[in-house]
Design a protein around this motif. Structure first.
Motif, PDB file in Angstrom:
ATOM      1  N   GLN A 269       0.898  -1.328  -0.039  1.00 12.92           N
ATOM      2  CA  GLN A 269      -0.082   0.097  -0.006  1.00 12.92           C
ATOM      3  C   GLN A 269       0.887   1.077  -0.007  1.00 12.92           C
ATOM      4  O   GLN A 269       1.723   1.391   0.750  1.00 12.92           O
ATOM      5  CB  GLN A 269      -0.840  -0.087   1.191  1.00 12.92           C
ATOM      6  N   LEU A 270       0.707   2.157  -0.894  1.00 12.52           N
ATOM      7  CA  LEU A 270       1.319   3.405  -0.965  1.00 12.52           C
ATOM      8  C   LEU A 270       0.512   4.617  -0.275  1.00 12.52           C
ATOM      9  O   LEU A 270      -0.713   4.238  -0.366  1.00 12.52           O
ATOM     10  CB  LEU A 270       1.580   3.754  -2.518  1.00 12.52           C
ATOM     11  N   LEU A 271       1.177   5.495   0.232  1.00 11.40           N
ATOM     12  CA  LEU A 271       0.404   6.655   0.777  1.00 11.40           C
ATOM     13  C   LEU A 271      -0.104   7.445  -0.261  1.00 11.40           C
ATOM     14  O   LEU A 271       0.408   7.584  -1.222  1.00 11.40           O
ATOM     15  CB  LEU A 271       1.323   7.198   1.732  1.00 11.40           C
ATOM     16  N   PHE A 284      10.147   8.116   3.055  1.00 14.05           N
ATOM     17  CA  PHE A 284       9.251   7.349   2.083  1.00 14.05           C
ATOM     18  C   PHE A 284       8.878   6.026   2.756  1.00 14.05           C
ATOM     19  O   PHE A 284       9.709   4.948   2.829  1.00 14.05           O
ATOM     20  CB  PHE A 284      10.043   6.976   0.820  1.00 14.05           C
ATOM     21  N   THR A 285       7.844   6.152   3.072  1.00 12.34           N
ATOM     22  CA  THR A 285       6.948   5.012   3.742  1.00 12.34           C
ATOM     23  C   THR A 285       5.987   4.360   2.915  1.00 12.34           C
ATOM     24  O   THR A 285       4.904   4.929   2.234  1.00 12.34           O
ATOM     25  CB  THR A 285       6.566   5.669   5.205  1.00 12.34           C
ATOM     26  N   VAL A 286       5.910   2.791   3.049  1.00  9.69           N
ATOM     27  CA  VAL A 286       4.844   2.209   2.608  1.00  9.69           C
ATOM     28  C   VAL A 286       4.262   1.312   3.588  1.00  9.69           C
ATOM     29  O   VAL A 286       4.750   1.002   4.630  1.00  9.69           O
ATOM     30  CB  VAL A 286       5.532   1.224   1.226  1.00  9.69           C
ATOM     31  N   ILE A 307      11.579   1.612  10.893  1.00  9.55           N
ATOM     32  CA  ILE A 307       9.772   1.604  11.251  1.00  9.55           C
ATOM     33  C   ILE A 307       9.479   2.975  11.677  1.00  9.55           C
ATOM     34  O   ILE A 307       9.825   3.207  12.992  1.00  9.55           O
ATOM     35  CB  ILE A 307       9.381   0.428  11.972  1.00  9.55           C
ATOM     36  N   HIS A 308       8.637   3.743  11.340  1.00  6.45           N
ATOM     37  CA  HIS A 308       8.167   5.051  11.697  1.00  6.45           C
ATOM     38  C   HIS A 308       6.547   4.718  11.829  1.00  6.45           C
ATOM     39  O   HIS A 308       5.998   5.292  10.909  1.00  6.45           O
ATOM     40  CB  HIS A 308       8.517   6.231  10.876  1.00  6.45           C
ATOM     41  N   TYR A 309       6.035   4.070  12.764  1.00  6.93           N
ATOM     42  CA  TYR A 309       6.535   4.094  14.046  1.00  6.93           C
ATOM     43  C   TYR A 309       5.744   2.282  14.482  1.00  6.93           C
ATOM     44  O   TYR A 309       4.607   2.318  14.240  1.00  6.93           O
ATOM     45  CB  TYR A 309       6.047   4.823  15.116  1.00  6.93           C
ATOM     46  N   PRO A 310       6.420   1.757  15.137  1.00  8.60           N
ATOM     47  CA  PRO A 310       6.139   0.365  15.526  1.00  8.60           C
ATOM     48  C   PRO A 310       5.069   0.355  16.436  1.00  8.60           C
ATOM     49  O   PRO A 310       4.484  -1.070  16.527  1.00  8.60           O
ATOM     50  CB  PRO A 310       7.277  -0.445  15.922  1.00  8.60           C
ATOM     51  N   LYS A 311       4.710   1.104  17.342  1.00 12.59           N
ATOM     52  CA  LYS A 311       3.728   0.907  18.419  1.00 12.59           C
ATOM     53  C   LYS A 311       2.902   2.582  18.530  1.00 12.59           C
ATOM     54  O   LYS A 311       3.629   3.373  18.810  1.00 12.59           O
ATOM     55  CB  LYS A 311       4.248   0.728  19.695  1.00 12.59           C
ATOM     56  N   ILE A 337       6.599   0.643   6.866  1.00 13.70           N
ATOM     57  CA  ILE A 337       8.181   0.459   6.627  1.00 13.70           C
ATOM     58  C   ILE A 337       8.713   1.444   5.695  1.00 13.70           C
ATOM     59  O   ILE A 337       8.089   1.913   4.950  1.00 13.70           O
ATOM     60  CB  ILE A 337       8.362  -0.998   5.888  1.00 13.70           C
ATOM     61  N   SER A 338       9.789   2.071   6.215  1.00 14.07           N
ATOM     62  CA  SER A 338      10.287   3.254   5.250  1.00 14.07           C
ATOM     63  C   SER A 338      11.652   2.823   4.800  1.00 14.07           C
ATOM     64  O   SER A 338      12.292   1.912   5.102  1.00 14.07           O
ATOM     65  CB  SER A 338      10.876   4.380   6.468  1.00 14.07           C
TER      66      SER A 338
END
Length: 362
Positions: A269-271, A284-286, A307-311, A337-338
């Motif tokens: 999934q792309l933002l 750059f996060t997907v 990882i931005h952000y895991p929790k 995941i970035s």
């Protein structure tokens, strides 16, 4: 390859940055030297506001913004649960209560449509976060704030400095704009630094006093303050980086668009980037399924990730709210995941990232 290529950036700007640092070493005004005012004037002009107040960090920017508003214990601040802890850390430090609105699943920014229902007589501020480099729905948020007695709005723009929204710059869209110059940000220094932006003369004066221990003049402490100044040396670094910042923003936009094209057919999934704004891709996060396996495969292929952000914050021990269900934030935390991103990322490096990701998702 580096996750963020600060070495290549420095190599391109070495002559200017070195000269600016040397000037500070020569004049010796390491605290509140002339570079501080010079940077503030340049940044205020860039954003298009009356006032820029440099501070010690992005966290300090948020803290001082809340202090200028007189946040008191028990006051509520509506914000997002999907952000770095600093956003709610400053609320908690002042005794305030973070109130969480869930995020949009396609942008990871706060869902503006969920804010109004959370407003109570205790609401003192709304603090949206322009995550990953895309400004959130500031027009809608400002409209909600106006309907309820002009609640102050603080844009946490730590990741979006340089981004545009409806023809205006991030940080110039609300009561306060707050950004960070942490080295990995779109505009970073070589340590900690940050800035506040506003058109309000009284708030700007309050921030200037608060950052120097509440002093209106030397040894006259008119309000409670902090040691929140940005070092002259760090201001000199940012002044050097400003020389090619417009080019870097153009590169970030182009690299982000190329990533979006190259990844469009992959099972991820792309933002979404909204039509009335851009995204400067601080990260750059997907979103992917089986993230741990994907991350392991990318690491094995020599591609760094983060990882931005895991929790989400309502699941963090310090800020836990076990009674809350914020499904979009919780789902994003499991899947984001970035990938490597910086203005100096080459097409060959980008192609290598895409190939490794394609293999990892096969």
């Amino acid at each position: 390859m580096p996750f963020i290529d600060l070495k290549a950036q420095y190599a391109a700007l070495k002559t200017s940055i070195d000269a600016r640092i040397q000037r500070v070493l020569d004049h010796g005004q390491y605290i509140m030297g002339p570079e501080v005012k010079e940077l503030e004037e340049n940044l205020a002009a860039y954003v298009g506001v009356r006032h820029c107040v440099t501070v010690a960090s992005g966290t300090e920017a948020l803290l001082i913004a809340l202090m200028t508003l007189g946040l008191k214990p028990g006051d509520e601040v509506i914000t997002t649960p999907f952000t770095f802890a600093a956003t709610v850390e400053v609320i908690a430090l002042l005794g305030g209560v973070p109130v969480y609105a869930d995020i949009e699943p396609n942008t990871c920014n706060i869902d503006a449509s969920k804010i109004e229902a959370l407003i109570t007589p205790k609401t003192r501020a709304i603090m949206p976060v322009s995550l990953y480099g895309q400004v959130c729905d500031m027009a809608e948020i400002n409209a909600v704030a106006a309907r309820h007695g002009h609640i102050p709005v603080i844009e946490d723009a730590a990741q979006s400095f340089g981004a545009s929204y409806q023809g205006r710059k991030s940080c110039g869209l609300s009561t306060w704009g707050a950004t960070s110059f942490f080295p990995s940000k779109p505009l970073g220094c070589y340590g900690d630094g940050g800035a506040l932006f506003t058109d309000d003369d009284a708030l700007a004066q309050a921030a200037r006093e608060i950052r120097v221990h509440g002093q209106s003049q030397r040894y006259t402490h008119t309000r409670v303050g902090v040691g929140g100044r940005m070092d002259t040396l760090q201001c000199a670094v940012v002044l050097g980086k400003l020389e090619r910042f417009d080019w870097e923003i153009e590169r970030r936009l182009a690299i982000g668009a190329r990533y979006q094209r190259l990844l469009a057919e992959l099972p991820l999934q792309l933002l979404t980037v909204r039509q009335d704004r851009d995204c400067v891709w601080a990260q750059f996060t997907v979103m992917v399924e089986n993230r741990a396996a994907v991350q392991q495969a990318l690491t094995a292929a020599g591609v760094p990730t983060a990882i931005h952000y895991p929790k989400p914050l309502h699941r963090q021990p310090a800020y836990a709210r076990p009674e809350l269900s914020l499904p979009h934030a919780e789902a994003a935390a499991e899947r984001v995941i970035s990938l490597p991103m910086s203005a100096d990322l080459s097409e060959a490096q980008q192609d290598a990232v895409v190939a490794a990701l394609r293999s990892a998702l096969a």
